[in-house]
Write an enzyme that holds these catalytic residues in place. Structure first.
Site, PDB file in Angstrom:
ATOM      1  N   LYS A   1       0.835  -1.216   0.000  1.00  0.00           N
ATOM      2  CA  LYS A   1       0.000   0.000   0.000  1.00  0.00           C
ATOM      3  C   LYS A   1       0.869   1.265   0.000  1.00  0.00           C
ATOM      4  CE  LYS A   1      -3.309   2.873   0.602  1.00  0.00           C
ATOM      5  NZ  LYS A   1      -4.423   3.051  -0.324  1.00  0.00           N
TER       6      LYS A   1
ATOM      7  N   CYS B   1      -3.911  10.742   1.181  1.00  0.00           N
ATOM      8  CA  CYS B   1      -3.252   9.456   0.908  1.00  0.00           C
ATOM      9  C   CYS B   1      -1.842   9.684   0.388  1.00  0.00           C
ATOM     10  CB  CYS B   1      -4.051   8.675  -0.130  1.00  0.00           C
ATOM     11  SG  CYS B   1      -5.782   8.548   0.292  1.00  0.00           S
TER      12      CYS B   1
HETATM   13  N1  SAJ Z   1      -1.898  14.722  -9.161  1.00  0.00           N
HETATM   14  C1  SAJ Z   1      -1.020  15.467  -9.931  1.00  0.00           C
HETATM   15  N2  SAJ Z   1      -0.686  15.000 -11.172  1.00  0.00           N
HETATM   16  C2  SAJ Z   1      -1.200  13.827 -11.660  1.00  0.00           C
HETATM   17  C3  SAJ Z   1      -2.088  13.074 -10.863  1.00  0.00           C
HETATM   18  C4  SAJ Z   1      -2.423  13.538  -9.595  1.00  0.00           C
HETATM   19  O1  SAJ Z   1      -0.530  16.521  -9.529  1.00  0.00           O
HETATM   20  O2  SAJ Z   1      -0.865  13.499 -12.810  1.00  0.00           O
HETATM   21  C5  SAJ Z   1      -2.270  15.219  -7.800  1.00  0.00           C
HETATM   22  C6  SAJ Z   1      -3.744  15.532  -7.632  1.00  0.00           C
HETATM   23  O3  SAJ Z   1      -4.076  16.792  -8.104  1.00  0.00           O
HETATM   24  C7  SAJ Z   1      -3.885  15.414  -6.123  1.00  0.00           C
HETATM   25  C8  SAJ Z   1      -2.880  14.325  -5.757  1.00  0.00           C
HETATM   26  O4  SAJ Z   1      -2.017  14.200  -6.869  1.00  0.00           O
HETATM   27  O5  SAJ Z   1      -3.504  16.615  -5.485  1.00  0.00           O
HETATM   28  C9  SAJ Z   1      -3.489  12.980  -5.452  1.00  0.00           C
HETATM   29  O6  SAJ Z   1      -4.533  12.651  -6.356  1.00  0.00           O
HETATM   30  P1  SAJ Z   1      -4.704  11.201  -7.019  1.00  0.00           P
HETATM   31  O7  SAJ Z   1      -5.853  11.235  -7.945  1.00  0.00           O
HETATM   32  O8  SAJ Z   1      -3.421  10.759  -7.596  1.00  0.00           O
HETATM   33  O9  SAJ Z   1      -4.968  10.210  -5.801  1.00  0.00           O
HETATM   34  P2  SAJ Z   1      -5.954  10.150  -4.504  1.00  0.00           P
HETATM   35  O10 SAJ Z   1      -5.190  10.736  -3.352  1.00  0.00           O
HETATM   36  O11 SAJ Z   1      -7.311  10.662  -4.762  1.00  0.00           O
HETATM   37  O12 SAJ Z   1      -6.062   8.535  -4.332  1.00  0.00           O
HETATM   38  C10 SAJ Z   1      -4.886   7.746  -4.206  1.00  0.00           C
HETATM   39  C11 SAJ Z   1      -4.946   6.583  -5.214  1.00  0.00           C
HETATM   40  N3  SAJ Z   1      -3.645   5.916  -5.280  1.00  0.00           N
HETATM   41  C12 SAJ Z   1      -2.999   5.715  -6.479  1.00  0.00           C
HETATM   42  O13 SAJ Z   1      -3.447   6.094  -7.528  1.00  0.00           O
HETATM   43  C13 SAJ Z   1      -1.701   4.979  -6.403  1.00  0.00           C
HETATM   44  C14 SAJ Z   1      -6.021   5.591  -4.778  1.00  0.00           C
HETATM   45  O14 SAJ Z   1      -6.016   4.428  -5.615  1.00  0.00           O
HETATM   46  C15 SAJ Z   1      -5.791   5.157  -3.313  1.00  0.00           C
HETATM   47  O15 SAJ Z   1      -6.815   4.253  -2.871  1.00  0.00           O
HETATM   48  C16 SAJ Z   1      -5.864   6.412  -2.463  1.00  0.00           C
HETATM   49  O16 SAJ Z   1      -4.780   7.275  -2.872  1.00  0.00           O
HETATM   50  C17 SAJ Z   1      -5.713   6.000  -0.998  1.00  0.00           C
HETATM   51  O17 SAJ Z   1      -6.743   5.947  -0.300  1.00  0.00           O
HETATM   52  O18 SAJ Z   1      -4.597   5.656  -0.578  1.00  0.00           O
END
Ligand code: SAJ
Length: 401
Positions: free
Chosen positions: A201, A255
């Site tokens: 995780k 997360c």
């Molecule tokens: N972000 C960027 N650039 C990108 C993608 C995301 O800057 O190309 C930023 C987003 O704007 C945000 C942050 O990253 O601020 C996180 O967003 P996210 O969509 O990547 O993830 P979360 O936090 O909504 O959910 C994550 C997911 N983990 C992964 O994709 C590895 C989800 O599957 C997990 O279940 C969740 O964390 C968790 O609960 O741990």
């Protein structure tokens, strides 16, 4: 079979609802009586597409009930938050409190699973607590770790279709946990031990943090080099083995901006890239603040008056209303606090009211602003035509091309 879900948050409640829908009798437990009351009334206490209808159905047909304390069941699931303390050390006190609340109810053959994101070794540590208090059960319980993986906003689909990693403290525990998840998961169930499942995780979210840090670092290099980073990434991604993520104003949410610290706190000597990614992603928000402040000063010098500045978006990612750990909130706060007398309009179209900021309608703010800082790539903002008379600081790729 009767299962008890301890923690009715963004993950615990949806998992409990899906399990109930697949025939398991569920007792949902939360220390917050308001959440318990709402759940029993069939009301979801957060926004997640399609979830409330499902909750209403399982409450109505008696498959799911909520209470403030656990009761005797056959399986227990710990799905509570694991925040970090001031020094970025993980705080497992909620996991321990949940474990202790189930402890007196445990009986031979029961399944006890931790889903909360946890530092390596937590499941074994909780097993030790359980067996210290209930030595007669030693070797007679099934104890496992199974991390959640769902993406907020797409929970109904991902809870069922995503593969799951399941790690018991012994083989029999893994078997028993696999049996439970097979009730509702159509994705593959992968068996391992509890330590590997815990690390898995942390690895998933750290991997994403590192990849986003690479994109954010590129964005700052490209800014210096006079290159459009969005176009550059699009071109680089034409290579069959390159897949760069998108830069933004930092990394938020509860997360990805949190979990890597569970590795760096435990393995500070080894976790070099993971630690660097955290600081790059944190620094990106400070960099954005400086960009906005410099634009304000430049505007004043060029025009001899104070500008109107629009801060567009507060949510931690596009098209949601979740502001937790959001870099956009931090940037807006810092600009408002030190804006050299400029008028700062704060915009978040997915939230009706904010305790700190007076919110302005997004098209109105855009119309009035001399300087526009795009912080979150909400769909609404993409409808605004690019206005060359404004200084647009596009931190999140609204106008990519
Ligand atoms: N972000 C960027 N650039 C990108 C993608 C995301 O800057 O190309 C930023 C987003 O704007 C945000 C942050 O990253 O601020 C996180 O967003 P996210 O969509 O990547 O993830 P979360 O936090 O909504 O959910 C994550 C997911 N983990 C992964 O994709 C590895 C989800 O599957 C997990 O279940 C969740 O964390 C968790 O609960 O741990």
């Amino acid at each position: 079979m009767k299962a008890c879900f301890i923690g009715l948050g963004y993950i615990g409640l949806p998992t409990a609802i899906i399990a109930a829908k697949h025939g398991v009798d569920i007792l949902g437990v939360d220390i917050n009586p308001q959440i318990v009351e709402m759940t029993n009334a069939g009301q979801l206490h957060f926004i997640e597409p399609g979830m409330e209808d499902m909750l209403k159905e399982v409450v109505k047909n008696g498959k799911l009930r909520a209470a403030t304390k656990p009761e005797v069941c056959d399986a227990y699931f710990v799905v509570v938050p694991t925040p970090f303390k001031g020094n970025h050390e993980p705080d497992v006190s909620y996991v321990e409190a949940a474990t202790r609340s189930a402890l007196p109810l445990l009986k031979e053959g029961d399944l006890f699973v931790i889903e909360s994101t946890s530092p390596v070794g937590t499941t074994e540590a909780m097993a030790a607590i359980i067996y210290a208090e209930r030595p007669e059960l030693k070797g007679k319980l099934h104890i496992a770790y199974c991390p959640e993986r769902v993406l907020p906003g797409n929970v109904i689909y991902e809870l069922v279709h995503n593969d799951r990693v399941i790690g018991g403290i012994d083989e029999a525990s893994t078997d028993k946990a696999m049996e439970f998840y097979a009730h509702f998961v159509t994705g593959k169930l992968h068996r391992t031990n509890s330590r590997t499942a815990e690390m898995c995780k942390l690895t998933e979210n750290s991997s994403r943090d590192v990849q986003i840090a690479f994109a954010n670092e590129l964005s700052m290099i490209c800014d210096k080099a006079g290159i459009n980073v969005w176009h550059l990434i699009e071109l680089a991604n034409k290579h069959p083995r390159v897949n760069i993520l998108q830069p933004g104003c930092g990394v938020g949410g509860h997360c990805i901006a949190v979990d890597p610290y569970f590795i760096t706190a435990a393995f500070p000597e080894q976790a070099k890239i993971i630690a660097a990614a955290r600081s790059i992603n944190n620094y990106k928000a400070d960099w954005c603040v400086e960009k906005v402040k410099n634009a304000i000063l430049k505007f004043e010098l060029d025009h001899g008056r104070k500008p109107v500045v629009a801060m567009m978006g507060l949510a931690f990612k596009p098209n949601i209303d979740d502001l937790r750990e959001s870099p956009a909130v931090k940037i807006a706060e810092e600009v408002v606090a030190d804006c050299h007398g400029a008028a700062v309009l704060v915009v978040e179209p997915n939230v009706a009211e904010h305790k700190e900021f007076k919110l302005t309608d997004y098209s109105e703010a855009y119309k009035q602003a001399d300087i526009v800082a795009m912080l979150t790539a909400h769909n609404q903002f993409k409808t605004l035509p690019y206005d060359e008379s404004k200084d647009i600081l596009d931190f999140c790729g609204i106008y990519k091309k």
